[in-house]
Design a protein around this motif. Structure first.
Motif, PDB file in Angstrom:
ATOM      1  N   ALA A  44       0.825  -1.209   0.000  1.00 37.66           N
ATOM      2  CA  ALA A  44       0.000   0.000   0.000  1.00 37.66           C
ATOM      3  C   ALA A  44       0.855   1.254   0.000  1.00 37.66           C
ATOM      4  N   GLN A  45       2.037   1.174   0.573  1.00 35.95           N
ATOM      5  CA  GLN A  45       3.017   2.255   0.523  1.00 35.95           C
ATOM      6  C   GLN A  45       4.395   1.626   0.530  1.00 35.95           C
ATOM      7  N   PRO A  46       5.374   2.268  -0.067  1.00 33.61           N
ATOM      8  CA  PRO A  46       6.690   1.622  -0.184  1.00 33.61           C
ATOM      9  C   PRO A  46       7.445   1.598   1.131  1.00 33.61           C
ATOM     10  N   VAL A  47       8.291   0.568   1.256  1.00 36.95           N
ATOM     11  CA  VAL A  47       9.314   0.639   2.295  1.00 36.95           C
ATOM     12  C   VAL A  47      10.360   1.632   1.790  1.00 36.95           C
ATOM     13  N   GLU A  48      10.901   2.430   2.702  1.00 36.64           N
ATOM     14  CA  GLU A  48      11.771   3.532   2.310  1.00 36.64           C
ATOM     15  C   GLU A  48      13.236   3.186   2.498  1.00 36.64           C
ATOM     16  N   ALA A  49      14.060   3.830   1.710  1.00 36.76           N
ATOM     17  CA  ALA A  49      15.499   3.566   1.740  1.00 36.76           C
ATOM     18  C   ALA A  49      16.100   3.966   3.084  1.00 36.76           C
ATOM     19  N   ASN A  50      17.043   3.135   3.526  1.00 36.48           N
ATOM     20  CA  ASN A  50      17.872   3.432   4.702  1.00 36.48           C
ATOM     21  C   ASN A  50      17.069   3.585   5.991  1.00 36.48           C
ATOM     22  N   LYS A  51      15.971   2.830   6.072  1.00 40.34           N
ATOM     23  CA  LYS A  51      15.211   2.758   7.311  1.00 40.34           C
ATOM     24  C   LYS A  51      15.083   1.290   7.716  1.00 40.34           C
TER      25      LYS A  51
ATOM     26  N   ALA B 225      11.784 -11.026  10.519  1.00 38.05           N
ATOM     27  CA  ALA B 225      12.725 -10.549   9.503  1.00 38.05           C
ATOM     28  C   ALA B 225      12.992  -9.066   9.716  1.00 38.05           C
ATOM     29  N   VAL B 226      14.224  -8.727  10.040  1.00 30.99           N
ATOM     30  CA  VAL B 226      14.640  -7.333  10.205  1.00 30.99           C
ATOM     31  C   VAL B 226      15.501  -6.962   9.002  1.00 30.99           C
ATOM     32  N   PHE B 227      15.132  -5.879   8.303  1.00 32.77           N
ATOM     33  CA  PHE B 227      15.883  -5.529   7.095  1.00 32.77           C
ATOM     34  C   PHE B 227      16.001  -4.015   6.952  1.00 32.77           C
ATOM     35  N   HIS B 228      16.947  -3.605   6.117  1.00 29.03           N
ATOM     36  CA  HIS B 228      17.308  -2.202   5.929  1.00 29.03           C
ATOM     37  C   HIS B 228      17.468  -1.956   4.424  1.00 29.03           C
ATOM     38  N   PRO B 229      16.389  -1.585   3.722  1.00 26.92           N
ATOM     39  CA  PRO B 229      16.489  -1.431   2.267  1.00 26.92           C
ATOM     40  C   PRO B 229      17.482  -0.330   1.878  1.00 26.92           C
ATOM     41  N   SER B 230      18.201  -0.571   0.796  1.00 23.10           N
ATOM     42  CA  SER B 230      19.103   0.453   0.274  1.00 23.10           C
ATOM     43  C   SER B 230      18.388   1.390  -0.684  1.00 23.10           C
ATOM     44  N   ALA B 231      17.172   1.025  -1.094  1.00 20.85           N
ATOM     45  CA  ALA B 231      16.338   1.867  -1.956  1.00 20.85           C
ATOM     46  C   ALA B 231      14.886   1.697  -1.512  1.00 20.85           C
ATOM     47  N   SER B 232      14.007   2.521  -2.053  1.00 20.63           N
ATOM     48  CA  SER B 232      12.588   2.399  -1.749  1.00 20.63           C
ATOM     49  C   SER B 232      11.955   1.373  -2.678  1.00 20.63           C
ATOM     50  N   TYR B 233      11.070   0.522  -2.113  1.00 21.30           N
ATOM     51  CA  TYR B 233      10.456  -0.553  -2.891  1.00 21.30           C
ATOM     52  C   TYR B 233       8.963  -0.604  -2.620  1.00 21.30           C
ATOM     53  N   ARG B 234       8.170  -0.798  -3.696  1.00 21.10           N
ATOM     54  CA  ARG B 234       6.731  -0.886  -3.588  1.00 21.10           C
ATOM     55  C   ARG B 234       6.256  -2.347  -3.633  1.00 21.10           C
ATOM     56  N   TYR B 235       7.110  -3.271  -4.080  1.00 15.80           N
ATOM     57  CA  TYR B 235       6.725  -4.675  -4.210  1.00 15.80           C
ATOM     58  C   TYR B 235       7.625  -5.542  -3.325  1.00 15.80           C
ATOM     59  N   ILE B 236       7.003  -6.557  -2.720  1.00 19.09           N
ATOM     60  CA  ILE B 236       7.724  -7.528  -1.904  1.00 19.09           C
ATOM     61  C   ILE B 236       7.527  -8.909  -2.522  1.00 19.09           C
ATOM     62  N   SER B 237       8.642  -9.652  -2.653  1.00 13.79           N
ATOM     63  CA  SER B 237       8.597 -11.025  -3.150  1.00 13.79           C
ATOM     64  C   SER B 237       9.144 -11.962  -2.088  1.00 13.79           C
ATOM     65  N   LEU B 238       8.511 -13.131  -1.955  1.00 13.89           N
ATOM     66  CA  LEU B 238       8.895 -14.147  -0.971  1.00 13.89           C
ATOM     67  C   LEU B 238       9.193 -15.436  -1.727  1.00 13.89           C
ATOM     68  N   LEU B 239      10.451 -15.876  -1.697  1.00 12.71           N
ATOM     69  CA  LEU B 239      10.889 -17.006  -2.505  1.00 12.71           C
ATOM     70  C   LEU B 239      11.408 -18.145  -1.651  1.00 12.71           C
TER      71      LEU B 239
END
Length: 342
Positions: free
Chosen positions: A69-76, A130-144
């Motif tokens: 619904a909203q992107p995960v943001e970079a460096n958070k 799952a704790v993560f720190h995106p390097s860019a903003s992403y609107r889509y999440i994939s689980l593989l």
């Protein structure tokens, strides 16, 4: 406000079937299935009535995805929780489970691996955070289902089951503080600790001195001494705080004042006992010199303000009778006089 990004259909509710997914989830790779019942997968869901199963191997990956619904943001920092399980056989024999989470900006885009569960072989549900720190903003999440090691049982050596996803929350570790009510006296365990939380993601659980977890943040009936409190939020993030329950009076007693001055100066305006005990069955009666009842109370907190029928009582000595039962279940009757001054 911290970001709170819920998934649609987080418990993956849908009709079981081969190569189909419950809406609005979509297939990223391969032919993931809605379980249970497909390929003799019989594990009951951890939430709801269905979940997703995937298997992968060399040159063949399976995965699912969803637009946020909203992107995960970079460096958070973010945290996402889910239930995972491994199955030893998923159409082919398998060796282990491993889930990889990717961020992207189009359906199926695996621009950045955000987190991996690591290889596991437990065949019952286990909660992962799952704790993560995106390097860019992403609107889509994939689980593989993501293979990391070869499997000597088959070419499709990784098999996992996925259920009960939380929202994606900004990682704000909880901060814990405590307020303390001391014991009334050294022989009585009536201290109280109340826990207060800042940040973290509700619902919270609380415990004291490594005891059982509870949903109530208040711990009554405590003896004097050092205590350690702990909380856990919905992503299993924890915080602790040390709290000391004090006992200002070693001996348990009730002390009656000999005088009071109801002149509204904030000092000694009310006639009531100083109670250093856990008492019950309390009753205080005050009489004037002619034996007329001018005040009565059944609560130690409710004292006499020096008035009678709405008017200031005369300056004189008054007789009181105070009865109560102490913490050792011993009855007491205190009699004496108190001087009203103005």
């Amino acid at each position: 406000m911290a970001q709170h990004i819920p998934f649609s259909n987080p418990s993956l509710e849908g009709n079981p079937g081969k190569g189909i997914l419950p809406a609005p989830w979509y297939i990223v790779l391969g032919t993931p299935d809605t379980q249970p019942g497909i390929f003799e997968i019989k594990l009951s869901p951890s939430a709801g009535k269905s979940y997703v199963g995937m298997h992968s191997g060399k040159g063949f990956l399976e995965g699912i995805g969803q637009k946020l619904a909203q992107p995960v943001e970079a460096n958070k920092d973010y945290v996402l929780s889910m239930d995972l399980a491994y199955t030893t056989y998923y159409l082919y024999p398998a060796c282990y489970g491993n889930l990889a989470i990717y961020g992207g900006n189009a359906p199926g885009d695996t621009a950045e691996m955000l987190w991996s569960s690591g290889n596991f072989t437990h065949d019952t549900w286990k909660r992962y955070d799952a704790v993560f720190h995106p390097s860019a903003s992403y609107r889509y999440i994939s689980l593989l289902a993501y293979p990391t090691l070869p499997c000597n049982k088959s070419q499709y050596g990784i098999a996992l089951l996925l259920d009960n996803l939380s929202a994606i929350d900004r990682l704000l570790p909880p901060v814990l503080t405590a307020s303390v009510i001391p014991c009334t006296c050294g022989e009585v365990a009536d201290g109280r600790i109340t826990l207060h939380i800042r940040d973290g993601i509700p619902p919270f659980q609380y415990r004291l001195d490594n005891g059982r977890w509870q949903t109530d943040s208040v711990f009554p009936g405590l003896a004097a001494g050092q205590h350690t409190a702990e909380i856990q939020d919905s992503h299993h993030l924890t915080a602790t705080v040390a709290a000391v329950v004090e006992s200002p009076w070693k001996n348990c007693l009730v002390v009656m004042p000999t005088a009071f001055s109801p002149n509204h100066d904030g000092q000694n305006d009310i006639f009531r006992p100083k109670v250093y005990d856990a008492i019950h069955g309390y009753r205080l009666q005050v009489y004037d010199r002619w034996g007329k009842l001018v005040f009565m109370s059944q609560s130690p907190e409710l004292g006499w303000d020096g008035s009678f029928k709405g008017s200031p009582a005369d300056v004189q000595a008054y007789v009181y009778v105070c009865t109560y039962t102490d913490s050792r279940q011993q009855p007491h009757q205190l009699k004496g006089s108190v001087l009203l001054l103005r």
